[in-house]
Scaffold this motif. Sequence first.
Motif, mmCIF file in Angstrom:
data_model
loop_
_atom_site.group_PDB
_atom_site.id
_atom_site.type_symbol
_atom_site.label_atom_id
_atom_site.label_comp_id
_atom_site.label_asym_id
_atom_site.label_seq_id
_atom_site.Cartn_x
_atom_site.Cartn_y
_atom_site.Cartn_z
ATOM 1 N N GLN A 1 8.399 7.173 -0.269
ATOM 2 C CA GLN A 1 9.552 7.210 0.335
ATOM 3 C C GLN A 1 10.259 8.605 -0.036
ATOM 4 N N THR A 2 11.013 9.390 0.926
ATOM 5 C CA THR A 2 11.600 10.350 0.737
ATOM 6 C C THR A 2 13.132 10.159 0.785
ATOM 7 N N THR B 1 17.903 2.281 -2.567
ATOM 8 C CA THR B 1 18.252 2.523 -1.350
ATOM 9 C C THR B 1 19.211 3.826 -1.435
ATOM 10 N N ALA B 2 19.099 4.597 -0.346
ATOM 11 C CA ALA B 2 19.767 5.854 -0.432
ATOM 12 C C ALA B 2 21.291 5.505 -0.405
ATOM 13 N N ALA B 3 21.678 4.470 0.263
ATOM 14 C CA ALA B 3 23.022 4.143 0.325
ATOM 15 C C ALA B 3 23.792 4.009 -0.750
ATOM 16 N N GLY B 4 22.899 2.903 -1.656
ATOM 17 C CA GLY B 4 23.245 2.858 -3.025
ATOM 18 C C GLY B 4 23.136 3.971 -3.849
ATOM 19 N N LEU B 5 22.468 4.910 -3.774
ATOM 20 C CA LEU B 5 22.453 6.073 -4.976
ATOM 21 C C LEU B 5 23.620 7.022 -4.384
ATOM 22 N N GLY C 1 0.753 -1.156 -0.038
ATOM 23 C CA GLY C 1 -0.007 0.096 0.053
ATOM 24 C C GLY C 1 0.892 1.260 0.091
ATOM 25 N N ARG C 2 1.929 1.263 -0.758
ATOM 26 C CA ARG C 2 2.932 2.422 -0.603
ATOM 27 C C ARG C 2 3.069 3.225 -2.042
ATOM 28 N N VAL C 3 1.734 3.135 -2.687
ATOM 29 C CA VAL C 3 1.933 3.829 -4.252
ATOM 30 C C VAL C 3 1.332 5.432 -3.766
ATOM 31 N N PRO C 4 2.069 6.279 -3.989
ATOM 32 C CA PRO C 4 1.514 7.524 -3.572
ATOM 33 C C PRO C 4 0.167 7.807 -4.418
#
Length: 334
Positions: A244-245, A218-222, A57-60
């Motif tokens: 997600q932000t 993932t933010a770390a991957g980016l 249920g995480r589709v904006p």
Amino acid sequence: MQTTPRQTRAIWYVSPGQAEIRTEDLENPEDPGEQTCLVRAVYSAISRGTESLIFHGRVPASEYERMQAPFMGGKFPFPVRYGYCHVGQVIQGPSYLLGQYVFSLSPHQTLLRHQSSALVPVPPSVSPKRAVLAANMETALNAVWTGKPCASDRIAVVGAGLIGLLVAYLCRDLPGAQVTVIDPQPSRASVCKQLGLNYCETTEGTDNCDVVFHASATAAGLSSALALAGNEASVVELSWYGDQTVPVALGQAFHSQQIRLISCQVGHIESSHAPRWNYRRRLTAAMSMLSDPCLDALLETPIPFESLPEEISSIFKPGSDRLCQVIQYPDGVN
């Protein structure tokens, strides 16, 4: 006289973390029409990135319309019948397609009724099971068009999920190119070896890349992807984060090296090809790229369709090392 089936069974996402099989009527089953095909499912595949967001249920709300798949049922957020990696056999339809294995951007269901124009024939060189990769290969192909890697380039792919591995596979045969797949899961070393790819658990020893593809979600991957980019290099962002932000490391050398961060989404055809290509041509091209048997390394052991509601939570479990989870229907073939 053969009776035309009237009903199909399909997977529906009904609430956060819940899925069920529903029986529903097929539209106009008694009048298939000359160019309409009845397709019996043999395999489909779970899209672990996109479908995980839907399942949880995480589709904006802002993306409800753009996220609709071609043959989706219901409406976001729930309940929805979703999926786009379906392979079946034509059991009714025009003679040139009868008995043919076909791919369509359809949900997980036992029986489909589509216009022939919505079906992409599976060539003899591609097994029906491997053909479920067509939509993912199309995404990878569009990513390569966006990144524009060239011969002798140093190319990094951060994130050895299904899309990252397919992108690396397409870049692998560029003459003189150095392609490195980076992922913290050591289990990815084996599949990279089977695909003929260079694997690294960390970014150590890889830098000054000409093109970097980020697919770890993932933010770390980016951050790692940005750090790997050389002067005026491109970082192609393939991850979709749903609601997600995600923090982005735009300090350090990002501005001084004029690094280009480019989003890429398969819902659009890359501008360099859009004047000549349409979606069907791109999907057909992706299907033709699945002839190599080494790509079977991307396919997980099939799960029976009837077991999917019970198995689906483990498929979407964070940290899972599954790649392409195949669903087998009662009439599935090897």
